[in-house]
Design an enzyme around this catalytic site. Structure first.
Site, PDB file in Angstrom:
ATOM      1  N   CYS A 152      88.344  41.836 -23.230  1.00  0.00           N
ATOM      2  CA  CYS A 152      88.250  40.715 -22.092  1.00  0.00           C
ATOM      3  C   CYS A 152      88.770  41.330 -20.596  1.00  0.00           C
ATOM      4  O   CYS A 152      90.143  41.238 -20.454  1.00  0.00           O
ATOM      5  CB  CYS A 152      88.628  39.483 -22.279  1.00  0.00           C
ATOM      6  SG  CYS A 152      88.672  38.296 -20.975  1.00  0.00           S
ATOM      7  N   CYS A 155      90.564  38.648 -18.502  1.00  0.00           N
ATOM      8  CA  CYS A 155      91.700  38.092 -18.966  1.00  0.00           C
ATOM      9  C   CYS A 155      92.643  39.185 -18.721  1.00  0.00           C
ATOM     10  O   CYS A 155      94.032  38.737 -18.469  1.00  0.00           O
ATOM     11  CB  CYS A 155      91.744  37.762 -20.329  1.00  0.00           C
ATOM     12  SG  CYS A 155      90.364  37.303 -21.086  1.00  0.00           S
ATOM     13  N   ASP A 156      92.458  40.453 -19.115  1.00  0.00           N
ATOM     14  CA  ASP A 156      93.625  41.177 -18.815  1.00  0.00           C
ATOM     15  C   ASP A 156      93.696  42.402 -17.921  1.00  0.00           C
ATOM     16  O   ASP A 156      94.803  43.364 -17.570  1.00  0.00           O
ATOM     17  CB  ASP A 156      93.492  42.118 -20.468  1.00  0.00           C
ATOM     18  CG  ASP A 156      93.809  41.097 -21.623  1.00  0.00           C
ATOM     19  OD1 ASP A 156      94.561  40.058 -21.218  1.00  0.00           O
ATOM     20  OD2 ASP A 156      93.102  41.196 -22.566  1.00  0.00           O
TER      21      ASP A 156
END
Ligand code: NAP
Length: 333
Positions: A152, A155-156
């Site tokens: 992701c 997200c990261d």
């Protein structure tokens, strides 16, 4: 005295999931006065790693340019929050837990247990649990999860370890292209490692990716091994060219895997019919009925073909109408 299962009040409709299918279903069910209960998923590290946190895959994406009604596009998380708010405003009750087990063998009413240990009963269930990201499943990938391996980018991707460093994206579909374009904002270079020499992504997305000067495609190649050590995490990958058999190392601070998704049906423990890829099989392709009466399915969990936010929302609407008709036909509502 503790209540036995049969003493519990019976819900009309429990919707499991929290993507576009779940919220659209909830909006229609609430407006039909069914007082829907949505299990949106629990806020756990396990769900974070599996990509199954509340609000689904669109909450893990950036710009959504193909959901009708937003001429300038909308951010995925904004779209999901708006759907949730609309469902709640119409009277949907929301539980921030997972459904961990369900007994479909008894026929309706069905018994469900959630991750807080609570049991409940319901006349109908809508499964709208979506799908979650696949990994390559090679040992070095597993070793570096959370240390440079992710599925992701949204997200990261903004973590300091990835800034101004080379990064790897694996895959050739819309997700891989979207991740590569997103990461190109932070990374020095993004290597897009794809096992063929043409992208599967839609034409617009593919062209945008190929035109991005910070993205370098690595064609006909697969990840042989993720390289790194315990203190630095990922330091690179060894890629193998499928046509020549040659291998080479690419230096990188991270590897983002975007090679498709698997439907989230584990909690059903095989009680509903699935196809060979694990997608729930609808007993009538124009409806949302499953092989168990009173159980309906909507969205990516039951869609091996389209897998779009807008088709999921449409299926959610159909599931609410199917459940409402089923309840009426059984004299329940
Ligand atoms: P996808 O379209 O199934 O693409 C998966 C990609 O991963 C393919 O290029 C595939 O290679 C590759 N792949 C699969 N298994 C692999 C393995 N074991 N090793 C190496 N490569 C592997 O999945 P997706 O990109 O997640 O997209 C899923 C659906 O969501 C699609 O319908 C897509 O259009 C949609 N989507 C839309 C948007 C958007 O419109 N903005 C964004 C994201 C996703 P091959 O090409 O060789 O099969």
């Amino acid at each position: 005295m503790t209540a036995s299962a049969s003493d519990l009040a019976v819900e009309n409709i429990v919707i499991v999931g929290s993507g576009p299918a779940a919220w659209s279903c909830a909006i229609y069910a609430a407006r039909a006065n069914l007082k829907p209960l949505v299990y949106e998923g629990a806020l756990t590290e396990d769900n974070r790693l599996r990509g199954t946190l509340p609000l689904g895959q669109l909450n893990l994406t950036t710009e959504v340019e193909n959901y009708a009604g937003f001429p300038k596009g909308i951010q995925g998380p904004d779209l999901m929050l708006a759907m949730r708010e609309q469902a709640e405003h119409q009277g949907t009750r929301i539980v921030t837990e997972d459904v961990v087990s369900v007994d479909l063998s008894t026929g309706t009413p069905f018994s469900l247990t959630d991750s807080a240990g609570k049991s409940l009963r319901t006349h109908t269930v809508v499964i709208a649990t979506g799908a979650s990201a696949n990994y390559l499943n090679i040992p070095s990938e597993t070793r570096f999860k959370n240390m440079g391996v992710s599925a992701c980018a949204v997200c990261d991707g903004a973590l300091p370890r990835f800034r101004n460093r080379p990064l790897i994206v694996v895959g050739g579909g819309d997700s891989a292209c979207e991740e590569a374009n997103y990461l190109s904002k932070f990374a020095s270079t993004v290597y897009l490692v794809h096992r063929r020499d043409t992208l599967r992504a839609s034409r617009v997305m593919a062209q945008r990716t190929l035109d991005n000067p910070k993205i370098t495609p690595v064609w006909d190649s697969v990840i042989d091994e993720v390289l790194g050590d315990d203190s630095a995490g990922v330091t690179g990958v060894r890629v193998a060219n499928l046509k020549t058999g040659a291998t080479r190392n690419l230096e990188a601070a991270g590897m983002f895997v975007a090679i498709g998704h698997t439907p989230n049906t584990g909690f059903l423990k095989g009680q509903l019919k699935t196809d060979d890829k694990g997608f729930l099989v609808l007993s009538d392709p124009f409806r949302t009925t499953t092989n168990v009466e009173g159980v309906f399915a909507a969205g990516d969990v039951a869609d091996p073909v389209y897998k779009q936010a807008i088709t999921a929302a449409g299926m959610g609407c159909k599931a609410a109408l199917d459940a409402e008709r089923w309840l009426a036909a059984h004299g329940i509502h």
